[in-house]
Design an enzyme around this catalytic site. Structure first.
Site, mmCIF file in Angstrom:
data_model
loop_
_atom_site.group_PDB
_atom_site.id
_atom_site.type_symbol
_atom_site.label_atom_id
_atom_site.label_comp_id
_atom_site.label_asym_id
_atom_site.label_seq_id
_atom_site.Cartn_x
_atom_site.Cartn_y
_atom_site.Cartn_z
ATOM 1 C CG ASP B 92 67.982 15.853 47.616
ATOM 2 O OD1 ASP B 92 67.958 14.147 48.573
ATOM 3 O OD2 ASP B 92 67.205 15.368 47.022
ATOM 4 C CB SER B 93 64.893 17.036 52.681
ATOM 5 O OG SER B 93 63.749 17.048 51.405
ATOM 6 N N GLY B 95 62.771 15.784 49.884
ATOM 7 C CA GLY B 95 60.734 16.194 49.658
ATOM 8 C C GLY B 95 60.790 16.282 47.743
ATOM 9 C CG PHE B 96 62.980 19.431 43.904
ATOM 10 C CD1 PHE B 96 62.206 19.776 43.251
ATOM 11 C CD2 PHE B 96 63.508 18.645 42.629
ATOM 12 C CE1 PHE B 96 62.223 20.762 42.475
ATOM 13 C CE2 PHE B 96 63.626 18.826 41.444
ATOM 14 C CZ PHE B 96 62.748 20.310 41.315
ATOM 15 C CG ASP B 146 62.002 21.818 51.289
ATOM 16 O OD1 ASP B 146 62.530 20.600 50.891
ATOM 17 O OD2 ASP B 146 62.713 22.491 50.477
ATOM 18 C CD GLN B 189 60.647 25.748 49.301
ATOM 19 O OE1 GLN B 189 60.862 26.705 48.730
ATOM 20 N NE2 GLN B 189 60.970 24.590 49.007
ATOM 21 N N GLY B 216 63.082 26.573 45.832
ATOM 22 C CA GLY B 216 61.650 26.633 45.585
ATOM 23 C C GLY B 216 62.507 27.696 44.536
ATOM 24 C CG ASP B 266 72.206 20.499 44.183
ATOM 25 O OD1 ASP B 266 71.410 21.951 45.173
ATOM 26 O OD2 ASP B 266 71.844 20.412 43.647
ATOM 27 C CB CYS B 304 90.221 23.663 29.435
ATOM 28 S SG CYS B 304 89.083 22.274 30.936
ATOM 29 C CB CYS B 306 89.400 18.606 31.925
ATOM 30 S SG CYS B 306 88.696 18.568 30.187
ATOM 31 C CB CYS B 309 90.965 20.333 27.240
ATOM 32 S SG CYS B 309 89.188 21.418 27.408
ATOM 33 C CG HIS B 335 84.813 20.056 30.034
ATOM 34 N ND1 HIS B 335 86.004 20.662 29.823
ATOM 35 C CD2 HIS B 335 84.236 21.079 28.840
ATOM 36 C CE1 HIS B 335 85.967 22.434 29.247
ATOM 37 N NE2 HIS B 335 84.719 22.962 29.497
#
Lengths: 375, 375
Positions: B92-93, B95-96, B146, B189, B216, B266, B304, B306, B309, B335
């Protein structure tokens, strides 16, 4: 059906190479048992523990009886199945942790009454209940119920404590349910007093056990004292039975004890240190939090087969420990368990080849060098 | 040498099946990217992350610039080599997280001045420095710098914030160093206002990016509002470029967004929930701390793949979480990542076979059932 039994394969001085057969598989000795206190070797998948070469792990009766409870473990198929560890398991008797962890404990001839450190509930642990709990857990190796004599203790205190443990050992033997492939170990007590250790060993031999542990050491007496107690004690033990030094220790402690005829060890040190950024290497302990590692692209230990050393730099391990990332604990625990198993493999090979003295000298020299120089 | 590029393989309504090629490998879309904030997907070895089917992970510029530092990561060979993840990485940039985690931040046309949450040191993050940091980290996919418009925001606040992000997007495009196999994504945005989203999408298309993210959202507006914003926005985006909905979300959010033409996701939810005893199953979320599991020998989720499980009971997972054992976090994180990747695999197969609507209905029905009945 597997018989529980120990085969002495080779000796090099007092050091012994052996093989112990149990219901859940064989153990090459000298062996180090990672500690899986509450039904997990902390921060490790059991297949990763096995990948380091560990063949047996230890479980703690005190922790497991309180949570999840021995009956519950039994309903879930026993400790092996519950925790997905198909290999041998040794459980301690609960005596040590009742004294070190619980609250408001009261000791008498029957056993120990104590309050759980988790919820304050009152419990009574006796030789008989300890045997029953360890049977419910399905331990391949059950430990006799004993009192770990505190250090320091006067000769009189150590005598009283050891004799109580010997009476409990007899009750443990009587309460232990014989099953093919399962064994019961007695525990030699007697503090730092050779004559008490001899009395204890004689009492246990008289009762007769499948293996003999030495308890009440590594409790503050120092390495030199510990090794001298071992030197006086191991000759008192039957040659054809495995010998287990409880709660030991640093690599140099283990080497010293193997040279004095010990076959089995357990210690929280590799796992606990892994959670505090301390790594064991042939060149001594390395603290990964130290800023000297922050730009170091080299592996923690050249030639080590663990993922921490094969796939990551010291700089990254440093970053993980500084950032308190769980992966840091995971990788350093794995490395430390690998280092301990590598040590045991090295000791076994050296005994087989009659060069264990040389091995010990070289290990001490490597450790004295200290960590590789900073870049 | 790999070209960075997206191939649209099939469509089912607005849902898309695609493939994104990058310098470090290909990604089948719709794709979920596990979050590896500080250079590690928490509590997971990278080979375990890959074993779940994840093909790309996300790294956080904000965290990595502060510790261990972008220059240091570059000296260690980049993020892939440092953390032993040979596959694609998106960063990511910054910014968040500058806005959500740092102290004393000040935003102006240049960028954001802030104090590190780790040591209080002052830093300036701009479009240009964000591009440089992401280049040093060696991100296959770089995100334009951003401002994540807060929620709620008035139309005027959302307009000002979005237009600032568009000016930063242009500067990001100019500062981004083109390399074969590496791409730059712009971020739409505009808050919850469709006309602002349309203006933002048009501005980004005018600049031209290798992919288009929608930022956003999932900031408190609710699923219905989020999906209606997506419905209005995805038709504004180029068909031949991947679309990434940032920070989303629960399984039902992901399904709803895929139905509206999103290709990439994500979210910290599977990993964070794994550290708080919450497991995602097809039949909804399960809290392993709940006493109803304490004697349950059944797997967390039948079928499952994993290790949690395949190899353990709910009773054991309950025990681990109650005992606060690290293995509990490890297994539940694994899991949850497996469950998310299984969801993405299911969505991809359904799109390929033209039955994604049916898949979504069945998934909603299964979730509505709730957990299997207690024994």
């Amino acid at each position: 059906m597997t018989r529980f039994g120990f085969e002495l394969i080779a000796q090099d001085g007092a050091a012994r190479l052996g093989r112990l057969d149990t219901a859940h598989g064989a153990i090459d000795t000298p062996a180090f048992m990672p500690v899986g206190t509450a039904g997990t070797v902390k921060a490790m998948l059991p297949e990763s523990v096995a990948a380091t070469g560990a063949q047996i792990i230890l479980g703690n009766t005190y922790h497991l009886m309180l949570r999840p409870g021995a009956e519950r473990v039994a309903r879930l198929g026993g400790l092996h199945q519950m925790m997905n560890w198909p290999g041998p398991i040794l459980t301690d008797s609960g005596g040590f942790q009742v004294m070190s962890l619980s609250k408001l404990r009261k000791i008498d001839e029957r056993g120990v009454t104590f309050q759980s450190h988790i919820d304050g509930a009152s419990h009574l642990l006796t030789a008989e209940s300890s045997m029953e709990i360890q049977r419910l857990l399905d331990a391949d190796i059950t430990m006799a119920f004993d009192e770990c004599t505190p250090f320091p203790a006067t000769p009189d205190q150590a005598t009283q404590s050891m004799r109580l443990s010997m009476r409990w050992a007899k009750r443990s033997r009587q309460a232990f349910v014989e099953r093919p492939g399962y064994g019961l170990f007695g525990i030699v007590q007697g503090g730092v007093y050779p004559e008490l250790r001899a009395e204890s060993a004689a009492a246990l031999k008289e009762i007769g056990f499948d293996g003999y542990a030495i308890g009440g050491l590594a409790v503050g007496e120092g390495q030199e004292t510990m090794l001298s107690v071992l030197e006086a004690t191991t000759p008192q033990l039957p040659i054809q039975r495995p010998r287990y030094l409880m709660g030991v220790g640093r690599p140099s402690d283990i080497i010293g004890a193997v040279l004095r005829g010990i076959d089995m060890f357990d210690c929280v040190m590799p796992t606990r240190s892994g959670r505090t950024a301390q790594a064991f290497t042939r060149r001594g302990a390395v603290n990964l939090r130290n800023a000297r590692h922050q730009d170091d692209p080299r592996p923690l230990e050249e030639g080590c087969a663990c993922p921490a050393c094969r796939q990551y730099s010291r700089a990254y391990l440093h970053h993980l420990t500084r950032s308190e990332e769980i992966l840091g604990l995971m990788l350093l625990t794995w490395h430390n368990l690998q280092a301990y198993q590598d040590l045991m493999r090295g000791l076994r090979a050296a005994i087989a080849e009659g060069r264990v003295g040389e091995f010990a000298t070289q290990a001490a020299e490597a450790e004295a060098l200290g960590d590789i120089e900073a870049l």
